[in-house]
Design a protein around this motif. Structure first.
Motif, PDB file in Angstrom:
ATOM      1  N   GLY A 168      -8.060 -38.345 -65.476  1.00  0.00           N
ATOM      2  CA  GLY A 168      -8.796 -37.357 -66.248  1.00  0.00           C
ATOM      3  C   GLY A 168      -8.219 -37.058 -67.617  1.00  0.00           C
ATOM      4  O   GLY A 168      -7.640 -37.921 -68.268  1.00  0.00           O
ATOM      5  N   THR A 169      -8.349 -35.806 -68.033  1.00  0.00           N
ATOM      6  CA  THR A 169      -8.057 -35.402 -69.406  1.00  0.00           C
ATOM      7  C   THR A 169      -6.802 -34.556 -69.500  1.00  0.00           C
ATOM      8  O   THR A 169      -6.624 -33.599 -68.735  1.00  0.00           O
ATOM      9  CB  THR A 169      -9.239 -34.602 -69.985  1.00  0.00           C
ATOM     10  N   THR A 170      -5.941 -34.928 -70.436  1.00  0.00           N
ATOM     11  CA  THR A 170      -4.805 -34.111 -70.837  1.00  0.00           C
ATOM     12  C   THR A 170      -5.071 -33.667 -72.263  1.00  0.00           C
ATOM     13  O   THR A 170      -5.174 -34.505 -73.171  1.00  0.00           O
ATOM     14  CB  THR A 170      -3.484 -34.902 -70.776  1.00  0.00           C
ATOM     15  N   GLU A 171      -5.199 -32.390 -72.474  1.00  0.00           N
ATOM     16  CA  GLU A 171      -5.546 -31.875 -73.788  1.00  0.00           C
ATOM     17  C   GLU A 171      -4.397 -32.044 -74.776  1.00  0.00           C
ATOM     18  O   GLU A 171      -3.227 -31.877 -74.419  1.00  0.00           O
ATOM     19  CB  GLU A 171      -5.923 -30.388 -73.705  1.00  0.00           C
ATOM     20  N   GLY A 172      -4.752 -32.370 -76.012  1.00  0.00           N
ATOM     21  CA  GLY A 172      -3.769 -32.450 -77.081  1.00  0.00           C
ATOM     22  C   GLY A 172      -3.832 -31.207 -77.945  1.00  0.00           C
ATOM     23  O   GLY A 172      -4.523 -30.235 -77.634  1.00  0.00           O
ATOM     24  N   SER A 173      -3.115 -31.251 -79.053  1.00  0.00           N
ATOM     25  CA  SER A 173      -3.145 -30.144 -80.000  1.00  0.00           C
ATOM     26  C   SER A 173      -4.524 -30.062 -80.657  1.00  0.00           C
ATOM     27  O   SER A 173      -5.249 -31.057 -80.731  1.00  0.00           O
ATOM     28  CB  SER A 173      -2.073 -30.338 -81.064  1.00  0.00           C
ATOM     29  N   ALA A 174      -4.849 -28.899 -81.166  1.00  0.00           N
ATOM     30  CA  ALA A 174      -6.143 -28.706 -81.826  1.00  0.00           C
ATOM     31  C   ALA A 174      -6.287 -29.669 -82.998  1.00  0.00           C
ATOM     32  O   ALA A 174      -5.399 -29.779 -83.844  1.00  0.00           O
ATOM     33  CB  ALA A 174      -6.261 -27.271 -82.321  1.00  0.00           C
ATOM     34  N   GLY A 175      -7.411 -30.407 -83.008  1.00  0.00           N
ATOM     35  CA  GLY A 175      -7.686 -31.334 -84.092  1.00  0.00           C
ATOM     36  C   GLY A 175      -6.964 -32.661 -84.003  1.00  0.00           C
ATOM     37  O   GLY A 175      -7.154 -33.533 -84.867  1.00  0.00           O
ATOM     38  N   ALA A 176      -6.149 -32.854 -82.963  1.00  0.00           N
ATOM     39  CA  ALA A 176      -5.397 -34.105 -82.821  1.00  0.00           C
ATOM     40  C   ALA A 176      -6.284 -35.200 -82.234  1.00  0.00           C
ATOM     41  O   ALA A 176      -7.269 -34.921 -81.543  1.00  0.00           O
ATOM     42  CB  ALA A 176      -4.191 -33.888 -81.918  1.00  0.00           C
ATOM     43  N   PRO A 177      -5.940 -36.451 -82.500  1.00  0.00           N
ATOM     44  CA  PRO A 177      -6.679 -37.552 -81.868  1.00  0.00           C
ATOM     45  C   PRO A 177      -6.379 -37.630 -80.381  1.00  0.00           C
ATOM     46  O   PRO A 177      -5.468 -36.954 -79.879  1.00  0.00           O
ATOM     47  CB  PRO A 177      -6.175 -38.793 -82.613  1.00  0.00           C
ATOM     48  N   HIS A 178      -7.133 -38.460 -79.685  1.00  0.00           N
ATOM     49  CA  HIS A 178      -6.892 -38.635 -78.256  1.00  0.00           C
ATOM     50  C   HIS A 178      -7.010 -40.106 -77.885  1.00  0.00           C
ATOM     51  O   HIS A 178      -7.748 -40.865 -78.496  1.00  0.00           O
ATOM     52  CB  HIS A 178      -7.859 -37.792 -77.422  1.00  0.00           C
ATOM     53  N   TRP A 179      -6.255 -40.481 -76.871  1.00  0.00           N
ATOM     54  CA  TRP A 179      -6.253 -41.846 -76.344  1.00  0.00           C
ATOM     55  C   TRP A 179      -7.236 -41.940 -75.183  1.00  0.00           C
ATOM     56  O   TRP A 179      -7.414 -40.975 -74.426  1.00  0.00           O
ATOM     57  CB  TRP A 179      -4.861 -42.226 -75.861  1.00  0.00           C
ATOM     58  N   VAL A 180      -7.856 -43.104 -75.044  1.00  0.00           N
ATOM     59  CA  VAL A 180      -8.715 -43.386 -73.892  1.00  0.00           C
ATOM     60  C   VAL A 180      -8.154 -44.605 -73.163  1.00  0.00           C
ATOM     61  O   VAL A 180      -7.832 -45.616 -73.787  1.00  0.00           O
ATOM     62  CB  VAL A 180     -10.188 -43.616 -74.306  1.00  0.00           C
ATOM     63  N   ILE A 181      -8.033 -44.491 -71.853  1.00  0.00           N
ATOM     64  CA  ILE A 181      -7.364 -45.520 -71.050  1.00  0.00           C
ATOM     65  C   ILE A 181      -8.240 -45.936 -69.877  1.00  0.00           C
ATOM     66  O   ILE A 181      -8.691 -45.087 -69.107  1.00  0.00           O
ATOM     67  CB  ILE A 181      -6.040 -45.004 -70.440  1.00  0.00           C
ATOM     68  N   ASP A 182      -8.448 -47.239 -69.738  1.00  0.00           N
ATOM     69  CA  ASP A 182      -8.927 -47.782 -68.467  1.00  0.00           C
ATOM     70  C   ASP A 182      -7.873 -48.788 -68.021  1.00  0.00           C
ATOM     71  O   ASP A 182      -7.753 -49.873 -68.589  1.00  0.00           O
ATOM     72  CB  ASP A 182     -10.292 -48.457 -68.602  1.00  0.00           C
ATOM     73  N   PRO A 183      -7.068 -48.433 -67.019  1.00  0.00           N
ATOM     74  CA  PRO A 183      -5.921 -49.280 -66.670  1.00  0.00           C
ATOM     75  C   PRO A 183      -6.298 -50.650 -66.125  1.00  0.00           C
ATOM     76  O   PRO A 183      -5.646 -51.653 -66.425  1.00  0.00           O
ATOM     77  CB  PRO A 183      -5.182 -48.453 -65.630  1.00  0.00           C
TER      78      PRO A 183
END
Length: 264
Positions: A74-89
């Motif tokens: 699922g989702t681990t929130e980052g800092s406001a306005g930060a980018p995020h990684w998407v993973i399909d292992p």
């Protein structure tokens, strides 16, 4: 977006792809645990979980402000306005669990608004790694790649994927139209790898009935950076997606819309 060190992000992503590929290629115990998630056609293996856990740990140390969205955890929130990684292992877990050598590791970085910034798709079985950084082109094992120069679907390859075990709305009508044009359709079992083949010029087009960022966003960026046309340019969650070589875009887009596939 300007504050993201994409060179460092790409270096870390490549290292994670290499590690994931080694893990996926390891001899697998036939009795290893395979569990159902939402049903018999939606499964997870210990390898999925191991690869995603390691990837999350490395990304968390390297980019502590970034968010993470993964297929298994699922989702681990980052800092406001930060980018995020998407993973399909392991994109193509059913193939992997049944000993079929067509699955992939998919990893991408997106801006806070969802704009793809970086994509990596690794094929452990063929030793191929597709990479792209927004605005810098697409590469396969370090060599620049481009979408096919074909001007028609006729005589060429169209890749698609089931919605798990089932056809998606408009798929049957689209397949019939493609057959009429002597366009060969393949359903290989990994969304990320299927979309990436358009970037490599191997498939003239590819389509999926339901876009999910974890397995679709990295390959979408790679294909676009290789010159492929995407309809839409950035799908929302569960929206259909078409990727096509530019010379065949008009013909394919017409079929896509007339078949109803574009409507989902």
């Amino acid at each position: 977006m300007a504050d993201v060190d994409l060179d460092r992000a790409l270096e870390v992503a490549r290292e994670l792809a290499a590690r994931a590929s080694e893990t996926i290629r390891r001899p697998r115990d036939p009795g290893a645990e395979v569990r159902e998630k939402d049903g018999p056609a939606d499964i997870v293996t210990a390898t999925d979980e191991e690869v995603e856990t390691h990837t999350r740990e490395v990304l968390g140390r390297a980019f502590p402000d970034h968010g993470i969205v993964g297929e298994e955890y699922g989702t681990t929130e980052g800092s406001a306005g930060a980018p995020h990684w998407v993973i399909d292992p392991v994109d193509g877990t059913t193939n992997y669990a049944h000993g079929l050598g067509w699955c992939s590791f998919s990893l991408g970085l997106a801006a806070a608004d969802g704009t793809p910034l970086l994509g990596v798709v690794a094929d452990p079985w063929r030793g191929e790694t597709f990479t792209a950084v927004r605005g810098r082109g697409a590469y396969l094992n370090g060599t620049r790649v481009h979408a096919a120069a074909h001007t028609t679907l006729t005589g060429h390859v169209f890749l698609t994927e089931w919605a798990a075990h089932a056809h998606w709305p408009g798929m049957d009508a689209l397949l019939a139209e493609l057959a009429d044009r002597h366009c060969t359709v393949r359903v290989m079992g990994s969304t990320a790898l299927s979309l990436a083949q358009v970037a490599a010029g191997r498939a003239t087009a590819a389509a999926i009935g339901s876009f999910h960022a974890v397995d679709g966003l990295p390959a979408l960026l790679i294909a676009q950076e290789a010159g492929a046309v995407a309809l839409p340019e950035l799908p929302s969650h569960n929206q259909p997606l078409l990727l096509v070589a530019p010379g065949a875009a008009e013909e394919t887009t017409d079929l896509w819309r007339r078949s109803g596939a574009a409507d989902g």
